[in-house]
Scaffold this motif. Sequence first.
Motif, PDB file in Angstrom:
ATOM      1  N   ILE A  99       0.900  -1.203  -0.138  1.00 50.27           N
ATOM      2  CA  ILE A  99       0.002  -0.059  -0.012  1.00 50.27           C
ATOM      3  C   ILE A  99       0.896   1.196   0.095  1.00 50.27           C
ATOM      4  O   ILE A  99       0.605   2.259  -0.816  1.00 50.27           O
ATOM      5  N   PHE A 100       2.064   1.299   0.999  1.00 51.55           N
ATOM      6  CA  PHE A 100       2.888   2.184   0.815  1.00 51.55           C
ATOM      7  C   PHE A 100       3.487   2.286  -0.429  1.00 51.55           C
ATOM      8  O   PHE A 100       3.778   3.610  -0.838  1.00 51.55           O
ATOM      9  N   GLU A 101       3.885   1.329  -0.973  1.00 51.66           N
ATOM     10  CA  GLU A 101       4.565   1.431  -2.372  1.00 51.66           C
ATOM     11  C   GLU A 101       3.640   2.005  -3.525  1.00 51.66           C
ATOM     12  O   GLU A 101       4.084   2.542  -4.395  1.00 51.66           O
ATOM     13  N   ILE A 102       2.535   1.885  -3.356  1.00 52.50           N
ATOM     14  CA  ILE A 102       1.552   2.500  -4.297  1.00 52.50           C
ATOM     15  C   ILE A 102       1.362   4.001  -3.866  1.00 52.50           C
ATOM     16  O   ILE A 102       1.261   4.718  -4.901  1.00 52.50           O
ATOM     17  N   LEU A 103       1.257   4.222  -2.716  1.00 46.74           N
ATOM     18  CA  LEU A 103       0.777   5.395  -2.214  1.00 46.74           C
ATOM     19  C   LEU A 103       1.967   6.681  -2.617  1.00 46.74           C
ATOM     20  O   LEU A 103       1.708   7.867  -2.978  1.00 46.74           O
ATOM     21  N   SER A 104       2.906   6.009  -2.468  1.00 46.11           N
ATOM     22  CA  SER A 104       4.230   7.136  -2.671  1.00 46.11           C
ATOM     23  C   SER A 104       4.288   7.621  -4.253  1.00 46.11           C
ATOM     24  O   SER A 104       4.394   8.918  -4.248  1.00 46.11           O
ATOM     25  N   PRO A 105       4.255   6.743  -5.246  1.00 43.14           N
ATOM     26  CA  PRO A 105       4.265   7.282  -6.490  1.00 43.14           C
ATOM     27  C   PRO A 105       2.833   8.347  -7.002  1.00 43.14           C
ATOM     28  O   PRO A 105       2.954   9.027  -7.668  1.00 43.14           O
ATOM     29  N   VAL A 106       1.863   7.743  -6.160  1.00 39.73           N
ATOM     30  CA  VAL A 106       0.532   8.653  -6.571  1.00 39.73           C
ATOM     31  C   VAL A 106       0.717  10.089  -5.946  1.00 39.73           C
ATOM     32  O   VAL A 106       0.261  11.013  -6.547  1.00 39.73           O
ATOM     33  N   HIS A 107       1.493  10.001  -4.734  1.00 37.81           N
ATOM     34  CA  HIS A 107       1.827  11.359  -4.226  1.00 37.81           C
ATOM     35  C   HIS A 107       2.773  12.169  -5.157  1.00 37.81           C
ATOM     36  O   HIS A 107       2.511  13.332  -5.461  1.00 37.81           O
ATOM     37  N   GLU A 108       3.463  11.313  -5.658  1.00 36.49           N
ATOM     38  CA  GLU A 108       4.582  12.025  -6.950  1.00 36.49           C
ATOM     39  C   GLU A 108       3.695  12.763  -7.997  1.00 36.49           C
ATOM     40  O   GLU A 108       3.904  13.894  -8.296  1.00 36.49           O
ATOM     41  N   LYS A 109       2.389  11.783  -8.423  1.00 35.69           N
ATOM     42  CA  LYS A 109       1.746  12.257  -9.418  1.00 35.69           C
ATOM     43  C   LYS A 109       0.817  13.720  -9.025  1.00 35.69           C
ATOM     44  O   LYS A 109       0.834  14.646  -9.743  1.00 35.69           O
ATOM     45  N   GLU A 110       0.707  13.605  -7.690  1.00 38.03           N
ATOM     46  CA  GLU A 110      -0.077  14.850  -7.268  1.00 38.03           C
ATOM     47  C   GLU A 110       0.819  15.871  -7.180  1.00 38.03           C
ATOM     48  O   GLU A 110       0.180  17.050  -7.639  1.00 38.03           O
ATOM     49  N   VAL A 111       1.840  15.972  -7.022  1.00 37.43           N
ATOM     50  CA  VAL A 111       2.583  16.775  -6.839  1.00 37.43           C
ATOM     51  C   VAL A 111       3.043  17.392  -8.083  1.00 37.43           C
ATOM     52  O   VAL A 111       3.059  18.944  -8.636  1.00 37.43           O
ATOM     53  N   ALA A 112       3.534  16.448  -9.245  1.00 35.75           N
ATOM     54  CA  ALA A 112       3.448  16.815 -10.292  1.00 35.75           C
ATOM     55  C   ALA A 112       2.205  17.645 -11.138  1.00 35.75           C
ATOM     56  O   ALA A 112       2.708  18.752 -12.102  1.00 35.75           O
ATOM     57  N   ILE A 113       1.399  17.279 -10.804  1.00 37.74           N
ATOM     58  CA  ILE A 113      -0.084  18.054 -11.334  1.00 37.74           C
ATOM     59  C   ILE A 113      -0.284  19.217 -10.671  1.00 37.74           C
ATOM     60  O   ILE A 113      -0.444  20.260 -11.373  1.00 37.74           O
ATOM     61  N   ALA A 114       0.173  19.308  -9.226  1.00 36.82           N
ATOM     62  CA  ALA A 114       0.221  20.689  -8.698  1.00 36.82           C
ATOM     63  C   ALA A 114       1.256  21.670  -9.243  1.00 36.82           C
ATOM     64  O   ALA A 114       0.953  22.881  -9.458  1.00 36.82           O
ATOM     65  N   LEU A 115       2.071  21.166  -9.711  1.00 36.85           N
ATOM     66  CA  LEU A 115       3.299  22.098 -10.233  1.00 36.85           C
ATOM     67  C   LEU A 115       3.286  22.188 -11.623  1.00 36.85           C
ATOM     68  O   LEU A 115       3.987  22.787 -12.586  1.00 36.85           O
ATOM     69  N   SER A 116       2.064  21.490 -12.396  1.00 34.86           N
ATOM     70  CA  SER A 116       1.919  21.456 -13.958  1.00 34.86           C
ATOM     71  C   SER A 116       3.399  21.120 -14.653  1.00 34.86           C
ATOM     72  O   SER A 116       3.856  21.533 -15.428  1.00 34.86           O
ATOM     73  N   ASP A 117       3.646  20.134 -13.935  1.00 40.09           N
ATOM     74  CA  ASP A 117       5.313  19.517 -14.322  1.00 40.09           C
ATOM     75  C   ASP A 117       4.966  18.565 -15.771  1.00 40.09           C
ATOM     76  O   ASP A 117       4.669  17.537 -15.723  1.00 40.09           O
ATOM     77  N   SER A 118       5.277  19.202 -16.765  1.00 41.78           N
ATOM     78  CA  SER A 118       5.049  18.386 -18.008  1.00 41.78           C
ATOM     79  C   SER A 118       6.055  17.416 -18.251  1.00 41.78           C
ATOM     80  O   SER A 118       5.901  16.372 -18.738  1.00 41.78           O
ATOM     81  N   SER A 119       7.419  17.609 -17.956  1.00 39.42           N
ATOM     82  CA  SER A 119       8.311  16.447 -17.768  1.00 39.42           C
ATOM     83  C   SER A 119       8.114  15.288 -17.143  1.00 39.42           C
ATOM     84  O   SER A 119       8.377  14.391 -17.579  1.00 39.42           O
ATOM     85  N   PHE A 120       7.359  15.294 -16.204  1.00 40.62           N
ATOM     86  CA  PHE A 120       7.354  14.270 -15.161  1.00 40.62           C
ATOM     87  C   PHE A 120       6.264  13.394 -16.228  1.00 40.62           C
ATOM     88  O   PHE A 120       6.574  12.218 -16.291  1.00 40.62           O
ATOM     89  N   PHE A 121       5.191  13.779 -16.894  1.00 37.82           N
ATOM     90  CA  PHE A 121       4.414  13.014 -17.521  1.00 37.82           C
ATOM     91  C   PHE A 121       5.017  12.584 -18.952  1.00 37.82           C
ATOM     92  O   PHE A 121       4.567  11.663 -19.532  1.00 37.82           O
ATOM     93  N   SER A 122       6.048  13.249 -19.328  1.00 38.36           N
ATOM     94  CA  SER A 122       6.769  12.848 -20.404  1.00 38.36           C
ATOM     95  C   SER A 122       7.608  11.609 -20.482  1.00 38.36           C
ATOM     96  O   SER A 122       8.020  10.989 -21.154  1.00 38.36           O
ATOM     97  N   ASN A 123       8.363  11.987 -19.252  1.00 41.50           N
ATOM     98  CA  ASN A 123       9.552  10.879 -19.100  1.00 41.50           C
ATOM     99  C   ASN A 123       9.242   9.963 -17.745  1.00 41.50           C
ATOM    100  O   ASN A 123      10.131   8.790 -17.812  1.00 41.50           O
ATOM    101  N   LYS A 124       8.626  10.101 -16.751  1.00 36.50           N
ATOM    102  CA  LYS A 124       8.537   9.425 -15.581  1.00 36.50           C
ATOM    103  C   LYS A 124       7.146   8.830 -15.450  1.00 36.50           C
ATOM    104  O   LYS A 124       7.158   7.490 -14.731  1.00 36.50           O
TER     105      LYS A 124
END
Length: 204
Positions: free
Chosen positions: A52-77
């Motif tokens: 559960i923690f292993e899933i939660l951590s990357p989901v949180h990364e997604k949330e941060v990337a969306i908050a920052l409008s980080d286009s490189s995150f969705f392109s590369n990671k």
Amino acid sequence: MAFFNKIKWVLGILMVFVLIITTNLIDRNNFLRVKDSVTTIYEDRLIANDLIFEILSPVHEKEVAIALSDSSFFSNKNAVINSNIQGFIKQFEQTKLTREEQAVFSDLKRNISDLKVAETAYVDSGFSNKNEVLSQISAVNKNLYELSKIQLNEGSRQISISNRAIETVELYTQIEIYFLIFLAIVVQIIVMYNPKKKGVDESE
């Protein structure tokens, strides 16, 4: 009298044998209950909670990337993260799920699938429409929280089962000691009992 003595010894030995077999079966059953509880706590609860923690951590990364409008995150990671999440989901499927857990887990898989669709729409919108993807992340986080609480509750229940089994072993051990004392007395009575011979006429 030799035959009668043999019968007495056989009865005494049988009583001891029956006691030993009975107590061993009871102790074995309770030992298996403790073993199963410990195994379940580790394999189906601690490992599940780690996943559960292993899933939660990357989901949180997604949330941060969306908050920052980080286009490189969705392109590369993001593709790698989605692949990792699917791997954790498959591992979670291998654990023993309760009925409630199965329902929440099914909801989680559906929400993760919907999250991927929302992410695609978010990228296609030029990273402008965040509402849907954030809503799906919130749903995933809610599922993960519910699964985490289930692990805690089930772990507590298994510990309770283990404690009851241990208490039963202790109780039967005490009963066994008292019964052994009683049995020792009974065996002594059986072995030492010597009925008087009938009617030998008294000499005048």
